[in-house]
Scaffold this motif. Structure first.
Motif, PDB file in Angstrom:
ATOM      1  N   HIS A 165      -2.129   5.118  19.240  1.00 10.52           N
ATOM      2  CA  HIS A 165      -1.830   4.676  17.675  1.00 10.52           C
ATOM      3  C   HIS A 165      -1.667   6.059  16.927  1.00 10.52           C
ATOM      4  O   HIS A 165      -2.302   5.909  15.798  1.00 10.52           O
ATOM      5  CB  HIS A 165      -3.048   3.739  17.264  1.00 10.52           C
ATOM      6  CG  HIS A 165      -2.952   2.527  18.136  1.00 10.52           C
ATOM      7  ND1 HIS A 165      -1.893   1.618  17.957  1.00 10.52           N
ATOM      8  CD2 HIS A 165      -3.977   1.962  18.976  1.00 10.52           C
ATOM      9  CE1 HIS A 165      -2.278   0.418  18.737  1.00 10.52           C
ATOM     10  NE2 HIS A 165      -3.471   0.555  19.306  1.00 10.52           N
ATOM     11  N   ALA A 166      -1.379   7.164  17.343  1.00 12.35           N
ATOM     12  CA  ALA A 166      -1.133   8.222  16.842  1.00 12.35           C
ATOM     13  C   ALA A 166      -0.354   8.193  15.379  1.00 12.35           C
ATOM     14  O   ALA A 166      -0.527   8.805  14.460  1.00 12.35           O
ATOM     15  CB  ALA A 166      -0.828   9.389  17.446  1.00 12.35           C
ATOM     16  N   HIS A 167       0.615   7.108  15.362  1.00 12.04           N
ATOM     17  CA  HIS A 167       1.467   7.010  14.485  1.00 12.04           C
ATOM     18  C   HIS A 167       1.394   5.559  13.780  1.00 12.04           C
ATOM     19  O   HIS A 167       2.290   5.127  13.315  1.00 12.04           O
ATOM     20  CB  HIS A 167       2.969   7.338  14.911  1.00 12.04           C
ATOM     21  CG  HIS A 167       3.288   8.742  15.374  1.00 12.04           C
ATOM     22  ND1 HIS A 167       3.401   9.862  14.849  1.00 12.04           N
ATOM     23  CD2 HIS A 167       3.344   9.077  16.834  1.00 12.04           C
ATOM     24  CE1 HIS A 167       3.356  10.821  15.693  1.00 12.04           C
ATOM     25  NE2 HIS A 167       3.330  10.348  16.751  1.00 12.04           N
ATOM     26  N   ALA A 168       0.209   5.151  13.788  1.00 12.41           N
ATOM     27  CA  ALA A 168       0.077   3.868  13.348  1.00 12.41           C
ATOM     28  C   ALA A 168       0.337   3.734  11.528  1.00 12.41           C
ATOM     29  O   ALA A 168      -0.067   4.720  10.910  1.00 12.41           O
ATOM     30  CB  ALA A 168      -1.353   3.286  13.501  1.00 12.41           C
ATOM     31  N   PRO A 169       0.559   2.674  11.201  1.00 14.22           N
ATOM     32  CA  PRO A 169       0.712   2.427   9.800  1.00 14.22           C
ATOM     33  C   PRO A 169      -0.493   2.505   9.207  1.00 14.22           C
ATOM     34  O   PRO A 169      -1.693   2.482   9.722  1.00 14.22           O
ATOM     35  CB  PRO A 169       1.201   0.950   9.632  1.00 14.22           C
ATOM     36  CG  PRO A 169       1.752   0.524  11.140  1.00 14.22           C
ATOM     37  CD  PRO A 169       0.926   1.275  11.921  1.00 14.22           C
ATOM     38  N   MET A 170      -0.693   3.159   7.901  1.00  9.95           N
ATOM     39  CA  MET A 170      -1.991   3.279   7.192  1.00  9.95           C
ATOM     40  C   MET A 170      -2.667   4.588   7.506  1.00  9.95           C
ATOM     41  O   MET A 170      -3.260   5.236   6.603  1.00  9.95           O
ATOM     42  CB  MET A 170      -2.736   2.101   6.991  1.00  9.95           C
ATOM     43  CG  MET A 170      -2.157   0.904   6.782  1.00  9.95           C
ATOM     44  SD  MET A 170      -1.716   0.743   5.050  1.00  9.95           S
ATOM     45  CE  MET A 170      -3.328   0.423   4.344  1.00  9.95           C
TER      46      MET A 170
ATOM     47  N   ALA B 268      -6.177  10.575  -7.595  1.00 11.30           N
ATOM     48  CA  ALA B 268      -5.483   9.888  -8.499  1.00 11.30           C
ATOM     49  C   ALA B 268      -4.570   8.604  -7.919  1.00 11.30           C
ATOM     50  O   ALA B 268      -4.761   7.569  -8.451  1.00 11.30           O
ATOM     51  CB  ALA B 268      -4.791  10.880  -9.732  1.00 11.30           C
ATOM     52  N   ILE B 269      -3.989   9.067  -7.075  1.00  9.90           N
ATOM     53  CA  ILE B 269      -2.933   8.161  -6.439  1.00  9.90           C
ATOM     54  C   ILE B 269      -3.959   7.101  -5.564  1.00  9.90           C
ATOM     55  O   ILE B 269      -3.749   5.749  -5.712  1.00  9.90           O
ATOM     56  CB  ILE B 269      -1.993   8.809  -5.606  1.00  9.90           C
ATOM     57  CG1 ILE B 269      -1.159   9.719  -6.402  1.00  9.90           C
ATOM     58  CG2 ILE B 269      -1.473   7.924  -4.691  1.00  9.90           C
ATOM     59  CD1 ILE B 269      -0.069  10.558  -5.267  1.00  9.90           C
ATOM     60  N   TYR B 270      -4.887   7.593  -4.830  1.00 10.65           N
ATOM     61  CA  TYR B 270      -5.883   6.683  -4.361  1.00 10.65           C
ATOM     62  C   TYR B 270      -6.335   5.691  -5.206  1.00 10.65           C
ATOM     63  O   TYR B 270      -6.545   4.481  -5.062  1.00 10.65           O
ATOM     64  CB  TYR B 270      -6.948   7.526  -3.671  1.00 10.65           C
ATOM     65  CG  TYR B 270      -7.754   6.703  -2.677  1.00 10.65           C
ATOM     66  CD1 TYR B 270      -7.316   5.980  -1.469  1.00 10.65           C
ATOM     67  CD2 TYR B 270      -9.078   6.315  -3.049  1.00 10.65           C
ATOM     68  CE1 TYR B 270      -8.184   5.397  -0.631  1.00 10.65           C
ATOM     69  CE2 TYR B 270      -9.856   5.545  -2.167  1.00 10.65           C
ATOM     70  CZ  TYR B 270      -9.446   4.992  -0.951  1.00 10.65           C
ATOM     71  OH  TYR B 270     -10.248   4.390  -0.172  1.00 10.65           O
TER      72      TYR B 270
ATOM     73  N   THR C 165       0.884  -1.289   0.074  1.00  8.21           N
ATOM     74  CA  THR C 165      -0.010   0.030  -0.051  1.00  8.21           C
ATOM     75  C   THR C 165       0.711   1.211   0.006  1.00  8.21           C
ATOM     76  O   THR C 165       0.567   2.139  -0.770  1.00  8.21           O
ATOM     77  CB  THR C 165      -0.936  -0.051   1.340  1.00  8.21           C
ATOM     78  OG1 THR C 165      -1.580  -1.277   1.189  1.00  8.21           O
ATOM     79  CG2 THR C 165      -2.004   1.302   1.218  1.00  8.21           C
ATOM     80  N   ASP C 166       1.777   1.194   0.843  1.00 12.46           N
ATOM     81  CA  ASP C 166       2.782   2.434   0.799  1.00 12.46           C
ATOM     82  C   ASP C 166       3.545   2.687  -0.232  1.00 12.46           C
ATOM     83  O   ASP C 166       3.900   3.977  -0.619  1.00 12.46           O
ATOM     84  CB  ASP C 166       3.847   2.278   2.242  1.00 12.46           C
ATOM     85  CG  ASP C 166       3.144   2.457   3.505  1.00 12.46           C
ATOM     86  OD1 ASP C 166       2.171   3.103   3.493  1.00 12.46           O
ATOM     87  OD2 ASP C 166       3.760   2.121   4.324  1.00 12.46           O
ATOM     88  N   ALA C 167       3.771   1.654  -1.210  1.00 12.08           N
ATOM     89  CA  ALA C 167       4.368   1.667  -2.347  1.00 12.08           C
ATOM     90  C   ALA C 167       3.503   2.544  -3.265  1.00 12.08           C
ATOM     91  O   ALA C 167       3.979   3.236  -4.301  1.00 12.08           O
ATOM     92  CB  ALA C 167       5.035   0.354  -2.962  1.00 12.08           C
ATOM     93  N   ALA C 168       2.251   2.018  -3.241  1.00 16.36           N
ATOM     94  CA  ALA C 168       1.336   2.839  -4.169  1.00 16.36           C
ATOM     95  C   ALA C 168       0.711   4.184  -3.724  1.00 16.36           C
ATOM     96  O   ALA C 168       0.218   4.861  -4.684  1.00 16.36           O
ATOM     97  CB  ALA C 168       0.176   1.816  -4.480  1.00 16.36           C
ATOM     98  N   TYR C 169       0.376   4.277  -2.486  1.00 16.54           N
ATOM     99  CA  TYR C 169      -0.086   5.433  -1.643  1.00 16.54           C
ATOM    100  C   TYR C 169       0.974   5.729  -0.545  1.00 16.54           C
ATOM    101  O   TYR C 169       0.587   5.528   0.491  1.00 16.54           O
ATOM    102  CB  TYR C 169      -1.287   5.121  -1.190  1.00 16.54           C
ATOM    103  CG  TYR C 169      -2.113   6.201  -0.956  1.00 16.54           C
ATOM    104  CD1 TYR C 169      -2.980   7.008  -1.785  1.00 16.54           C
ATOM    105  CD2 TYR C 169      -2.557   6.812   0.460  1.00 16.54           C
ATOM    106  CE1 TYR C 169      -3.767   7.739  -1.616  1.00 16.54           C
ATOM    107  CE2 TYR C 169      -3.103   7.739   0.788  1.00 16.54           C
ATOM    108  CZ  TYR C 169      -4.047   8.244  -0.098  1.00 16.54           C
ATOM    109  OH  TYR C 169      -4.905   9.257   0.195  1.00 16.54           O
ATOM    110  N   PRO C 170       2.019   6.628  -1.029  1.00 18.14           N
ATOM    111  CA  PRO C 170       3.115   7.136   0.016  1.00 18.14           C
ATOM    112  C   PRO C 170       2.288   7.849   1.002  1.00 18.14           C
ATOM    113  O   PRO C 170       1.315   8.481   0.961  1.00 18.14           O
ATOM    114  CB  PRO C 170       3.721   7.574  -0.748  1.00 18.14           C
ATOM    115  CG  PRO C 170       3.606   7.407  -2.165  1.00 18.14           C
ATOM    116  CD  PRO C 170       2.530   7.163  -2.623  1.00 18.14           C
TER     117      PRO C 170
END
Length: 311
Positions: free
Chosen positions: A191-196, A37-39, A19-24
């Protein structure tokens, strides 16, 4: 700081990295057009197509563009996630198609207006208008469902026009919803800095939804948890992802319904992150949660909720 290396399994980390690779993570700093567009490209990356026998057609309900996946007499009205800024009929297309296949019920996806072009209450107004029209034109038992921002809309619609079985609404399924919990407490901090999804992302999208001007007073159409009356609400399945700033919102909402004499079940999915619906075919935990979501919808329609929902 929360140690996500212990909470999140390898399958989920693979999903996060893809996901991060497609939606930094810095996508929120780009223009709205670029974000959309990225989403859209990211969602397409995870698109799995339609199950056999499922079809769809675009049409209007209540003046709102929608996509209908025809099924049996019951109907699921689905509101997509995306922070009220991104997403649409294509972003959750296969999710809705799979719900149709798994439950047999008609699904109507609602393409509500997005911010910043259309600040609140545009999305809420569209959600209500589409729901009323579906009830009038299709009828039958109705379940409101949505993820993230869409979960917020489902809850707000239920509170505004769905109490005591109005419009044939027999339940709601809220998937990692943002319901207006207190941002300086609980999961918003741990979880303020959670992934995603981070707490900063939530604040950013909330600002866009309101044109940079915060509501002057608590408003249940913005924050369903701000309501003062939780009576008469439909039976509710509220599902949170553990590794998500919004994790406390679902159980807090379910608790308010139960306290008001209603029926609600809250489930916090261990080790999962915001947006995990896209991982339902690649991550075992996400697949099991999607099983629970579909079982919950089916049980709400049959009137066997919560007995027939795996927990």
């Amino acid at each position: 700081m929360t140690d996500y290396s212990q909470l999140i399994d390898d399958e989920t980390w693979d999903f996060i990295r893809t996901t991060d690779a497609a939606y930094p993570p810095d996508t929120a700093t780009l223009t709205i057009a670029d974000q959309r567009a990225i989403y859209d490209r990211m969602c397409r990356l995870f698109f799995r197509g339609y199950p056999p026998g499922v079809t769809a057609a675009d049409r209007m309900f209540g003046g709102v563009p929608c996509r209908i996946y025809p099924g049996d007499g019951a109907v699921v009205v689905y509101f997509h996630g995306g922070g009220f800024v991104v997403g649409g009929l294509h972003s959750h297309d296969d999710v809705c198609a799979e719900i149709r296949a798994r439950t047999g019920h008609t699904v109507v996806a609602v393409d509500y207006r997005l911010s910043p072009e259309h600040p609140h209450p545009a999305a809420f107004d569209d959600a209500c208008a589409a729901t009323r029209a579906v009830a009038d034109e299709i009828g039958g038992p109705m379940v409101l469902a949505g993820d993230s921002a869409g979960g917020n809309l489902a809850a707000a619609v239920a509170q505004a026009i769905g109490r005591n079985g109005a419009l044939g609404i027999v339940g709601q399924v809220l998937i990692y919803p943002g319901l207006g919990g207190r941002r300086g407490e609980g999961s918003y901090v741990t979880h303020a800095h959670a992934p995603m999804l981070t707490a900063a992302d939530i604040a950013f999208y909330a600002g866009i939804r309101h044109g940079g001007v915060a509501p002057e007073a608590p408003d249940a159409t913005v924050s369903p948890l701000a309501d003062t009356d939780f009576s008469g609400l439909p039976p509710t399945l509220a599902i949170a992802a553990e590794c998500d700033p919004l994790a406390d919102d679902a159980p807090a909402y379910a608790a308010k319904i139960v306290a008001a004499g209603g029926v609600a079940v809250a489930v916090t999915e261990p080790g999962l992150v915001h947006g995990y619906l896209r991982a339902r075919s690649s991550v075992g935990r996400a697949a099991r949660s999607f099983d629970r979501i579909c079982a919950g919808i089916a049980a709400l329609v049959k009137g066997t909720f919560p007995e027939e929902v795996p927990t």
